[in-house]
Structure formats: structure tokens, C-alpha cells
Design an enzyme around this catalytic site. Structure first.
Site, PDB file in Angstrom:
ATOM      1  N   PHE A 138       6.312   3.001  -4.347  1.00 17.20           N
ATOM      2  CA  PHE A 138       7.611   3.211  -3.925  1.00 17.20           C
ATOM      3  C   PHE A 138       8.059   4.548  -4.150  1.00 17.20           C
ATOM      4  O   PHE A 138       9.614   4.834  -3.706  1.00 17.20           O
ATOM      5  CB  PHE A 138       8.621   2.164  -4.134  1.00 17.20           C
ATOM      6  CG  PHE A 138       8.268   0.867  -3.929  1.00 17.20           C
ATOM      7  CD1 PHE A 138       8.608   0.532  -2.532  1.00 17.20           C
ATOM      8  CD2 PHE A 138       7.658  -0.145  -4.658  1.00 17.20           C
ATOM      9  CE1 PHE A 138       8.232  -0.784  -2.018  1.00 17.20           C
ATOM     10  CE2 PHE A 138       7.136  -1.415  -4.157  1.00 17.20           C
ATOM     11  CZ  PHE A 138       7.473  -1.674  -2.766  1.00 17.20           C
ATOM     12  N   TYR A 152       2.856   4.788   0.829  1.00 13.70           N
ATOM     13  CA  TYR A 152       3.414   5.572   1.911  1.00 13.70           C
ATOM     14  C   TYR A 152       2.326   6.273   2.826  1.00 13.70           C
ATOM     15  O   TYR A 152       1.628   6.924   2.049  1.00 13.70           O
ATOM     16  CB  TYR A 152       4.566   6.417   1.540  1.00 13.70           C
ATOM     17  CG  TYR A 152       5.991   5.859   0.799  1.00 13.70           C
ATOM     18  CD1 TYR A 152       6.415   4.673   1.230  1.00 13.70           C
ATOM     19  CD2 TYR A 152       6.149   6.477  -0.312  1.00 13.70           C
ATOM     20  CE1 TYR A 152       7.645   4.197   0.709  1.00 13.70           C
ATOM     21  CE2 TYR A 152       7.201   5.766  -0.994  1.00 13.70           C
ATOM     22  CZ  TYR A 152       8.009   4.631  -0.815  1.00 13.70           C
ATOM     23  OH  TYR A 152       9.151   4.182  -1.437  1.00 13.70           O
ATOM     24  N   ASP A 157       0.769  -1.053   0.022  1.00 13.44           N
ATOM     25  CA  ASP A 157      -0.200   0.107   0.136  1.00 13.44           C
ATOM     26  C   ASP A 157       0.948   1.217   0.068  1.00 13.44           C
ATOM     27  O   ASP A 157       2.052   1.212   0.102  1.00 13.44           O
ATOM     28  CB  ASP A 157      -1.120  -0.077   1.077  1.00 13.44           C
ATOM     29  CG  ASP A 157      -0.507  -0.309   2.577  1.00 13.44           C
ATOM     30  OD1 ASP A 157       0.887  -0.419   2.641  1.00 13.44           O
ATOM     31  OD2 ASP A 157      -1.047  -0.118   3.604  1.00 13.44           O
ATOM     32  N   HIS A 199       9.208  -7.926   0.608  1.00 14.88           N
ATOM     33  CA  HIS A 199       9.091  -6.400   0.608  1.00 14.88           C
ATOM     34  C   HIS A 199      10.494  -6.116   0.959  1.00 14.88           C
ATOM     35  O   HIS A 199      11.206  -6.447   1.817  1.00 14.88           O
ATOM     36  CB  HIS A 199       8.062  -6.059   1.650  1.00 14.88           C
ATOM     37  CG  HIS A 199       7.425  -4.724   1.170  1.00 14.88           C
ATOM     38  ND1 HIS A 199       8.295  -3.574   1.580  1.00 14.88           N
ATOM     39  CD2 HIS A 199       6.481  -4.488   0.600  1.00 14.88           C
ATOM     40  CE1 HIS A 199       7.565  -2.498   1.237  1.00 14.88           C
ATOM     41  NE2 HIS A 199       6.455  -2.886   0.473  1.00 14.88           N
TER      42      HIS A 199
END
Length: 231
Positions: A79, A68, A66, A192
Site C-alpha cells: 500500500f 501496485y 499484490d 480490500h
């Protein structure tokens, strides 16, 4: 009102935009706003990945979890942060692996729009989040929509590499027919790149060189992973 996306996505995603779950999702987001909660990214940026990267141009998908959840960070590309915003730890780890894998020095910014324009679909499984509350918008309807996006990309006849980072992203692998399953795509799953999991197999996964090797081997142009200076 339908968000602004590249026309190539309109027909493949028409059913997803019109699904009852999307109306429920919009109602949830409206309620969050009415309650005075800050939601990221801003509404104008939520579909930025589908605006910048046409379906027919997708060669690589980078799928995260999801957005930031800090103010001023998320802008619709997984990202990525806008120029002038400090590079978040997950992206710093992505750059570190890119340097190890390809020898490309880490840029001084976190703006990944050049990747999006080069055919890298920068998507999250969930496309909004409440300020300061990671994973707060899971199970509200985004997952079904991003399932539809992945299905649309997986239906392409030309080869695509799916970089699925984290357990939530890896669930989308079920929609992708890889070469070893009679299809024409490649799935590269890894933990991740968050500092919480990067040392559990993210570092050393070499996603950038492996993606390009697959594209070249199947007659597609590789991705130029170098990022220009921030605008």
C-alpha cells in the site's frame, strides 16, 4: 543470491528460500525480464518489508494482495508509495478510515516506511506484478513464500494482530492461532480498501483502534499510526 533481509528472518525462512518453488519463481521472473516486461517493484525492493521490519519487532501485519502495477508506485511495502508519488485510491481509503477511526488527519504523502519501522509488517500475498496487469503474478510461487512468512510471525510467543484485507489475504488466517482458538493472536479480516470493495465493509471496520486495543490488553505496546512528513 539471497536478498537483503533483516537477520531475524534468515533461519525461519531458510526452508522457504531453498524450496524448489522459489527456484521456479526466480526462473519465471527472469523470463519476464528477458521478454522485456516491466516488473514491479524493482528487484532491489522486493523484500523491503522483511528488511525494514525484524521478525521479533512485528506487532501488526497488514496483508494486501499484490503490488501496485503503475510505474514508480510499488517499492516493496504493501500500500505504500515513495515520497512525491500520488497517493493511490486504496491508500486514500486507508487514510480515510484512519481519520474516522483515530481522528488522525490524512498525511499528504503515501510513504509508509515509518509504520514498517514501528513494527507493522507491510506485506502482499504476491510480491511482484507486471506493469499494468493486476494479479498477473499470482500462482507463480509467491503464495507459498508468503505462507512461510505468515507462519513465522504466527509462531511468535508475543501477541500480533493480523489485518487481512481482501479474499486472498484472508486465506492466510488458517495459519494463525487466535486467542479464541487457544493462541495469542488476533485476526481482523476486512474487504480490500480498493474503491471496488471499500464500501462492502472496509469503511467502518476500525482496524487501527481495534489492533491497538488488543495489543494493550495483552501487554504489548500499541502502534503509533501517525505518519511524519515525507522525507
Amino acid at each position: 543470491m539471497r536478498p537483503r533481509i533483516d537477520p531475524s528472518w534468515e533461519a525461519p525462512l531458510a526452508h522457504a528460500f531453498e524450496a524448489p518453488g522459489m527456484a521456479t519463481l526466480h526462473a519465471f521472473l527472469d523470463a519476464e525480464a528477458a521478454a522485456g516486461k516491466a516488473v514491479f517493484p524493482p528487484a532491489t525492493d522486493r523484500f523491503r518489508a522483511l528488511e525494514l521490519t525484524p521478525l521479533d519487532a512485528v506487532r501488526v501485519v497488514i496483508l494486501g494482495q499484490d503490488p501496485y502495477h503503475g510505474p514508480g508506485q510499488a517499492h516493496g511495502l504493501s500500500f505504500s508509495v515513495r515520497p512525491g508519488v500520488k497517493v493511490p485510491p486504496s491508500l486514500a481509503n486507508i487514510y480515510r478510515e484512519m481519520t474516522t477511526d483515530l481522528g488522525i488527519p490524512a498525511p499528504r504523502h503515501g510513504f509508509l516506511e515509518a509504520w514498517a519501522r514501528a513494527g507493522v509488517l507491510l506485506l502482499n500475498t504476491v510480491m511482484t506484478v507486471e506493469s499494468g496487469r493486476a494479479a498477473s503474478h499470482r500462482a507463480q510461487g509467491w503464495e507459498a513464500f508468503t505462507d512461510a512468512v505468515i507462519r513465522a510471525v504466527a509462531a511468535k510467543p508475543d501477541p500480533v494482530v493480523f489485518l487481512l484485507w481482501g479474499a486472498h489475504a484472508q486465506r492466510k488466517a488458517a495459519f494463525v492461532r487466535t486467542v479464541d482458538r487457544g493462541g495469542n493472536h488476533l485476526v481482523l479480516a476486512a474487504p480490500h480498501p480498493s474503491p471496488l470493495s471499500a464500501y462492502k465493509g472496509w469503511f467502518g471496520s476500525r482496524p487501527f483502534s481495534r489492533a491497538n486495543a488488543f495489543l494493550i490488553a495483552h501487554g504489548a505496546a500499541p502502534i503509533d499510526w501517525r505518519l511524519p512528513p515525507a522525507p
